[in-house]
Design a protein around this motif. Structure first.
Motif, mmCIF file in Angstrom:
data_model
loop_
_atom_site.group_PDB
_atom_site.id
_atom_site.type_symbol
_atom_site.label_atom_id
_atom_site.label_comp_id
_atom_site.label_asym_id
_atom_site.label_seq_id
_atom_site.Cartn_x
_atom_site.Cartn_y
_atom_site.Cartn_z
ATOM 1 N N GLY A 77 0.972 -1.018 0.031
ATOM 2 C CA GLY A 77 -0.073 0.030 -0.010
ATOM 3 C C GLY A 77 0.842 1.268 -0.025
ATOM 4 N N PHE A 78 2.194 1.371 0.204
ATOM 5 C CA PHE A 78 2.989 2.355 0.513
ATOM 6 C C PHE A 78 4.221 1.895 -0.798
ATOM 7 C CE2 PHE A 78 1.151 2.249 4.635
ATOM 8 C CZ PHE A 78 0.689 3.675 4.776
ATOM 9 N N GLU A 79 3.830 1.450 -1.628
ATOM 10 C CA GLU A 79 5.142 1.021 -2.723
ATOM 11 C C GLU A 79 5.712 2.428 -3.269
ATOM 12 O OE1 GLU A 79 2.096 -0.361 -2.592
ATOM 13 O OE2 GLU A 79 2.354 -2.472 -2.601
ATOM 14 N N GLU A 80 5.028 3.341 -3.528
ATOM 15 C CA GLU A 80 5.399 4.577 -4.020
ATOM 16 C C GLU A 80 5.763 5.791 -2.844
ATOM 17 O OE1 GLU A 80 6.412 4.467 -7.197
ATOM 18 O OE2 GLU A 80 5.963 2.437 -7.274
ATOM 19 N N SER A 81 5.924 5.305 -1.864
ATOM 20 C CA SER A 81 5.873 6.253 -0.710
ATOM 21 C C SER A 81 7.213 6.329 0.204
ATOM 22 C CB SER A 81 4.801 5.883 0.337
ATOM 23 O OG SER A 81 5.059 6.595 1.672
ATOM 24 N N PRO A 82 7.497 7.299 0.509
ATOM 25 C CA PRO A 82 8.878 7.432 1.244
ATOM 26 C C PRO A 82 8.907 6.389 2.464
ATOM 27 C CG PRO A 82 8.076 9.635 1.126
ATOM 28 C CD PRO A 82 7.197 8.643 0.571
ATOM 29 N N TRP A 83 7.721 5.905 2.915
ATOM 30 C CA TRP A 83 7.995 4.820 3.725
ATOM 31 C C TRP A 83 8.469 3.647 3.277
ATOM 32 C CZ3 TRP A 83 6.878 5.251 8.850
ATOM 33 C CH2 TRP A 83 5.826 6.384 9.059
ATOM 34 N N SER A 84 8.659 3.529 1.905
ATOM 35 C CA SER A 84 9.063 2.127 1.281
ATOM 36 C C SER A 84 10.530 2.675 0.785
ATOM 37 C CB SER A 84 8.309 1.803 0.221
ATOM 38 O OG SER A 84 7.181 0.945 0.175
ATOM 39 N N PHE A 85 11.054 3.808 0.545
ATOM 40 C CA PHE A 85 12.381 4.054 -0.130
ATOM 41 C C PHE A 85 13.121 5.004 0.926
ATOM 42 C CE2 PHE A 85 9.620 7.055 -2.311
ATOM 43 C CZ PHE A 85 10.265 8.091 -2.218
ATOM 44 N N ALA A 86 12.735 5.590 2.195
ATOM 45 C CA ALA A 86 13.583 6.400 2.848
ATOM 46 C C ALA A 86 13.265 6.051 4.456
ATOM 47 C CB ALA A 86 13.127 7.952 2.559
ATOM 48 N N PHE A 87 12.397 5.214 4.601
ATOM 49 C CA PHE A 87 12.391 5.081 6.009
ATOM 50 C C PHE A 87 12.802 3.633 6.409
ATOM 51 C CE2 PHE A 87 9.495 3.020 9.403
ATOM 52 C CZ PHE A 87 9.825 3.928 10.462
ATOM 53 N N GLY A 88 13.962 3.548 7.004
ATOM 54 C CA GLY A 88 14.541 2.189 7.479
ATOM 55 C C GLY A 88 14.448 1.575 8.775
ATOM 56 N N PHE A 89 15.003 0.462 9.020
ATOM 57 C CA PHE A 89 15.336 0.020 10.285
ATOM 58 C C PHE A 89 16.816 -0.392 10.712
ATOM 59 C CE2 PHE A 89 11.106 -0.548 9.274
ATOM 60 C CZ PHE A 89 10.344 -0.436 10.300
ATOM 61 N N THR A 90 17.128 -0.162 11.851
ATOM 62 C CA THR A 90 18.632 -0.260 12.204
ATOM 63 C C THR A 90 18.642 -1.576 12.750
ATOM 64 O OG1 THR A 90 19.024 2.003 12.101
ATOM 65 C CG2 THR A 90 20.725 0.626 13.512
ATOM 66 N N ALA A 91 19.601 -2.322 12.620
ATOM 67 C CA ALA A 91 19.975 -3.675 13.359
ATOM 68 C C ALA A 91 20.721 -3.379 14.511
ATOM 69 C CB ALA A 91 20.527 -4.779 12.406
#
Length: 124
Positions: A77-91
């Motif tokens: 649902g967020f394929e073209e959103s910053p949620w998918s290309f700019a928001f990440g998770f850290t290990a």
């Protein structure tokens, strides 16, 4: 009654409770294409037309960049959103990513369908 899920890490059916949340994603599953779900609380998002109103707890996605410093996920649902290309998770130092958990392909499909229908991806 609380819902049952298949836990991809340990291969057992477990009941979701606050004491028994799905485990965080282990480093051996940091790979492109891995089906994952968001851990934590729902997030109310600023969205574009057609995107879900919330980034839900249990929201399904697939890892697109497994870099441990910034694990990127394409969210349903967020394929073209910053949620998918700019928001990440850290290990974390223990080798886990505490914002994500692994889900099965079957669970991914069920949750993706729920999102497409405007519903929550899980019932918890």
């Amino acid at each position: 009654m609380l819902p049952m899920i298949f836990d991809a890490q340990i291969g057992l059916n477990v009941t979701l409770t606050p004491e028994n949340e799905p485990p965080p994603l282990p480093s051996e599953l940091f790979r492109v294409g891995q089906a994952v779900a968001l851990l934590g609380d729902d997030i109310n998002v600023d969205r574009r037309e057609g995107e879900p109103l919330f980034f839900y707890r249990g929201h399904p996605g697939r890892i697109t960049d497994p870099n441990g410093m910034h694990i990127l996920t394409e969210w349903v649902g967020f394929e073209e959103s910053p949620w998918s290309f700019a928001f990440g998770f850290t290990a974390f130092h223990d080798g886990t990513c505490r914002g994500l958990t692994a889900i099965t392909e079957e669970e991914y499909a069920i949750r993706a369908k729920a999102i497409a229908e405007g519903k929550r991806p899980t019932t918890d």
